[in-house]
Design an enzyme around this catalytic site. Sequence first.
Site, mmCIF file in Angstrom:
data_model
loop_
_atom_site.group_PDB
_atom_site.id
_atom_site.type_symbol
_atom_site.label_atom_id
_atom_site.label_comp_id
_atom_site.label_asym_id
_atom_site.label_seq_id
_atom_site.Cartn_x
_atom_site.Cartn_y
_atom_site.Cartn_z
ATOM 1 N N HIS A 93 36.144 12.939 11.940
ATOM 2 C CA HIS A 93 37.593 12.697 12.785
ATOM 3 C C HIS A 93 38.606 11.846 11.749
ATOM 4 C CE1 HIS A 93 34.935 12.980 16.498
ATOM 5 N NE2 HIS A 93 34.746 14.082 15.861
ATOM 6 N N GLN A 94 39.713 12.507 11.542
ATOM 7 C CA GLN A 94 40.483 11.811 10.639
ATOM 8 C C GLN A 94 42.041 11.936 11.503
ATOM 9 O OE1 GLN A 94 39.101 14.556 8.587
ATOM 10 N NE2 GLN A 94 37.312 13.615 8.720
#
Length: 803
Positions: free
Chosen positions: A734-735
């Site tokens: 998750h960025q």
Amino acid sequence: MEENGVMRNGSSRKGSFRLGLGKKDHTVIELGSIDTQRLLLNGGEMKEKYQTPTNSLSSRQMKSLTALCDTILPSLDDFVDVSDDSVANFYRISASMAGTPERVGGVICERLHHPMTGLLKLVLWLLSTWYGTLIFCGIFCLSFQFPFIHSFPELSLEKRQRIMQFWSLNNYIREFKMFFKTVKLLTLLVFFSQLDESEDNCSWKAIGYCGPDPEFKAQLKNHFLQGGQENNKEEDDAEQVIGPLYKGLVHLNNPRDITADALRQFGFPVSVIRRKPKASPNISSPSLVIQCDAVVVGSGSGGGLIAGILAKAGYKVLVLEKGGYTARNNLSLLEAPSMDQMYLSGGLVATDDMRVFILAGSTVGGGSAINWSACIKTPQHVCKEWCDKNGLELFESELYKEALDAVCDKMGVQSEIQDEGFNNAVLRRGCQEMGYPVSNIPRNSGPDHYCGWCSLGCKNGGKKGTTETWLVDLVKSGNGAILPGCEAIKVLHRKKKGSDRKVASGVAFEYEYKGAKDICVVESKVTIVACGALRTPTLLKQSGLKNSNIGKNLHLHPVTMAWGYFPDAPEPEVWPEAYKKSYEGGIMTAMSPVVAEFEDSGYGAVIQTPALHPGMFSIVMPWVSGADIKERMRKFSRTAHVFALARDLGSGTVHSRSHISYQMENADEEHLQNGIDKVLRILAAAGAEEIGTHHNKGKSLNVKQASVHELEKFIKEESARSLTDLKTPLCSAHQMGSCRMGSNPKNSVVNQTGETWEVEDLYLADSSVFPTALGVNPMITVQAIAYCTAQSVLQALKRKRSR
């Protein structure tokens, strides 16, 4: 020769369906084989097998690389007396015997885009020399025999293993650990995912891995066995074979006139620019100029949603996607080709210091095509924080509540489970035994979706990503088209009349045609960028935007894992059941917030389970010797993994495509350590025979033989280990936050409508706009924010139409 029930020459068992780019022009295509199918799905270009990248390392570099690979995975003749031939062969074969070093060399030369790649190549060359080896290996390369100082490839296996152990645990020179980590990662990932001519791997049988989903292979076989039968449902048949987007795809590997005609059939005005012979393509002289109402860069959770909504409202929408399109029945469900085709940089992305290994989608559907199905609404404490602390009233508005419900309804989000997979069953039982809270994870798949391969694409459309929902709306509307294999290189903008502000006017993108790069321009009324938190900042910077917040405030949700081994045995004595394997079943169905601090600071960690096929499994497991890693891999199919995911206070910066810096705060490390403490207890309580973490020392504990005191001591020691010294791998799927939303241009990139402060009619619609880290899986939040942004874009388009 027959494969999957289909003759290789495509001469038998023919079925047919109609494939057309527009409503009026339909061409009958004979589907006689999987190869023909692949021809269609790749826009006329056949891609039969995963192509090994070209290795251009020098002979000296390869000599060192081969020695390093064979140190990680040596030939172990001491194990050849085992009764199982596949196991004996697994121990006997070395990395070089399997051709791994040559493949690793190709990955380094063609696919490893990292600031340290040049240094890696230099070190490989230096290790082939006595003086370079002396610098990097010290006394280990000395002997009492001439020539007294030996190069790394000339050393014994025992000495080479001691050197690599020294590198992995070095407390003084970070570059040693970075070098070890890189070589280990590439060697193991390539070895355990590489394919031979029969699309098999020499280790899979020994480690209990079946390869691609057997049900999927049977599904393909049955489909083509029935291909010769009379079938009047041509449209349904086409969708089953190719997927629901086949009518909306325009591939650019055709002559430009054909491409232009295809786009015109969708209603897009197109101009073909005739350049002078040998003239280089550039933005001022593109091959094609395409006009539309809205251009959307990226087709993931945000881009796919906003494209679908705008097209359904009657606007002409063009979607540009850097990745390719892999339809349901063209999936391989094989780790190496799937990662190369569907992940950003083939899955080989890491922070500058190699501290965090990053996975991000790069395919039609983006992350929604390869994520783990979790559909968790934006937590209420996060909505309140973003409203109160960031001045964004949107997140406590009725519109946002409507958006959350709308996206969940669209994807059919539900929480029921018919049969829980191996990892999640372990997590749930361990939590129940320990008295920790545990709940079902809402998912965009049905209760019977028992599929561990969804990180490599969904075999039947049961996982409702954007390719099965919002992008289908775009295609069915007749108002949109998707262009895969197109990389946006610049957002076009001009100065607004009578104002100092700029206004977006479209996008320039490049694509490959006949082995060379070409450039096209899209002229649009509004521009939406949704390339993800790693690529959106780069595109904005390339486009000349100067907002100092672009690329900053990157959050990664750092993850660290622990493992537990559950030996196999005849039913009914064993649990989890003997038929269950670590890589099968719903990827995420259970979650514990035991250290999440939802009711306190909101900055703790959630506990969940990953999807790990052999390559990914091998790179996170500790390496202390060749024998040890092979023994760990022998336990692959019955080794459960559970992880802690932190809502990080620390942040990083996206400087460029290959340059990502990141720094956790002390509180983030403490939250992850608390999480690993609980994870180890969960694994032990669930009945694991052996437990351990991924720290380079590779310590483990036999729970069945340990006393309560020994178990407690082990958990305390392992969970207290530093997570910032490169000795424990950290991962991120998750960025977010690199172009964050805010109420002031001094500390944000977009306002709460999603429009950039700097350029009018330029909107962002991906996880980059998150004001802070979220703390849970982001797909629902991405779509909900994009849903709200879509309403703002619709208003802008209505105003332009009325003028």
